[in-house]
Design a protein around this motif. Structure first.
Motif, short mmCIF file in Angstrom:
data_model
loop_
_atom_site.label_atom_id
_atom_site.label_comp_id
_atom_site.label_asym_id
_atom_site.label_seq_id
_atom_site.Cartn_x
_atom_site.Cartn_y
_atom_site.Cartn_z
N MET A 150 0.83 -1.18 0.00
CA MET A 150 0.00 0.00 0.00
C MET A 150 0.87 1.24 0.00
O MET A 150 1.77 1.36 0.82
CB MET A 150 -0.87 0.03 1.27
CG MET A 150 -2.04 -0.91 1.23
SD MET A 150 -3.10 -0.72 2.67
CE MET A 150 -2.28 -1.80 3.82
N SER A 151 0.57 2.14 -0.90
CA SER A 151 1.33 3.39 -0.92
C SER A 151 0.68 4.39 0.02
O SER A 151 -0.53 4.51 0.10
CB SER A 151 1.39 3.95 -2.35
OG SER A 151 0.09 4.30 -2.77
N VAL A 152 1.53 5.09 0.74
CA VAL A 152 1.06 6.06 1.73
C VAL A 152 1.62 7.42 1.34
O VAL A 152 2.81 7.56 1.06
CB VAL A 152 1.56 5.65 3.14
CG1 VAL A 152 1.13 6.67 4.17
CG2 VAL A 152 1.06 4.27 3.51
N THR A 153 0.74 8.42 1.34
CA THR A 153 1.19 9.77 1.01
C THR A 153 1.98 10.32 2.20
O THR A 153 1.83 9.86 3.33
CB THR A 153 0.00 10.71 0.73
OG1 THR A 153 -0.74 10.90 1.93
CG2 THR A 153 -0.90 10.16 -0.37
N PRO A 154 2.83 11.33 1.94
CA PRO A 154 3.60 11.92 3.04
C PRO A 154 2.70 12.46 4.17
O PRO A 154 3.03 12.34 5.34
CB PRO A 154 4.38 13.05 2.36
CG PRO A 154 4.47 12.66 0.93
CD PRO A 154 3.23 11.87 0.63
N THR A 155 1.56 13.03 3.81
CA THR A 155 0.64 13.56 4.82
C THR A 155 0.08 12.42 5.67
O THR A 155 0.03 12.52 6.91
CB THR A 155 -0.53 14.33 4.16
OG1 THR A 155 0.01 15.36 3.33
CG2 THR A 155 -1.45 14.94 5.18
N GLU A 156 -0.33 11.33 4.99
CA GLU A 156 -0.84 10.17 5.73
C GLU A 156 0.23 9.63 6.68
O GLU A 156 -0.07 9.31 7.83
CB GLU A 156 -1.25 9.05 4.77
CG GLU A 156 -2.57 9.26 4.07
CD GLU A 156 -2.87 8.14 3.07
OE1 GLU A 156 -3.99 7.62 3.13
OE2 GLU A 156 -1.98 7.81 2.27
N GLN A 157 1.45 9.54 6.19
CA GLN A 157 2.53 9.01 7.02
C GLN A 157 2.77 9.90 8.24
O GLN A 157 2.97 9.40 9.35
CB GLN A 157 3.83 8.87 6.20
CG GLN A 157 4.91 8.10 6.93
CD GLN A 157 4.47 6.69 7.34
OE1 GLN A 157 4.02 5.90 6.51
NE2 GLN A 157 4.57 6.40 8.62
N LYS A 158 2.72 11.20 8.02
CA LYS A 158 2.91 12.14 9.15
C LYS A 158 1.80 11.94 10.18
O LYS A 158 2.06 11.90 11.40
CB LYS A 158 2.94 13.58 8.64
CG LYS A 158 3.12 14.58 9.76
CD LYS A 158 3.70 15.87 9.23
CE LYS A 158 3.88 16.86 10.34
NZ LYS A 158 5.21 17.00 10.82
#
Length: 178
Positions: free
Chosen positions: A1-9
């Protein structure tokens, strides 16, 4: 699953219990979650309550989120949807328990049990002495309390009570002649 930088933060902040995660969640997901909730509840007030409750649940259960099991939005979506369903059920249960005057049978009296000769109470009150009529009218037909009747009619409270008692005793003779 790819996670956006915002989601990761957000995921990192949630994992640390950092309150900034709530701000980011709200900024990035509140509109989408509100839309999901509104589709379930079809009521803006309930939807707003459910959205607020969703964010509270997210915050309280942040430690349960596992990025390997679901994307952040999927996890948020499930919480929001379940909260909306719970809110709607709660609202419907409360609404159904309220007395519904238009469907109530409280005011429907079976006519077979009534003495047809004594249905017109005002007529029978009108046959009493005027001093009793005035008190009964004020208390029963105008809805005054005994104190209000005393003040309005300028009659001492004790006299109001006595006239009420006597007036009711006289009416009882009409309704229960034995």
């Amino acid at each position: 699953m790819s996670v956006t930088p915002t989601e990761q933060k957000i995921i990192d902040l949630l994992g640390k219990g950092d309150k900034r995660a709530l701000n980011l969640l709200y900024e990035n997901y509140s509109n989408s979650l509100y839309g999901v909730i509104l589709k379930v509840t079809i009521n803006e007030e309930i939807a707003q309550d459910a959205l607020q409750e969703t964010f509270i649940k997210v915050w309280k259960n942040a430690h349960k989120y596992d990025p390997s099991k679901a994307k952040l939005f999927t996890w948020l979506f499930r919480i929001a949807r379940n909260t909306a369903i719970d809110k709607l059920r709660s609202f419907n249960n409360r609404y159904q328990k309220e007395v519904q005057i238009d469907t109530s049978n409280v005011y429907i009296l079976p006519s077979s049990n009534l003495n047809q000769d004594v249905l017109d109470i005002k007529e029978h009150v009108g046959r009493l002495e005027e001093k009793y009529q005035i008190v009964l009218d004020a208390l029963f037909f105008q809805g005054m309390t005994q104190q209000e009747a005393s003040d309005e009619l300028d009659i001492p409270l004790g006299t109001i009570k006595s006239r009420l008692k006597i007036g009711l005793r006289e009416l009882k003779k009409v309704y229960d002649p034995e």
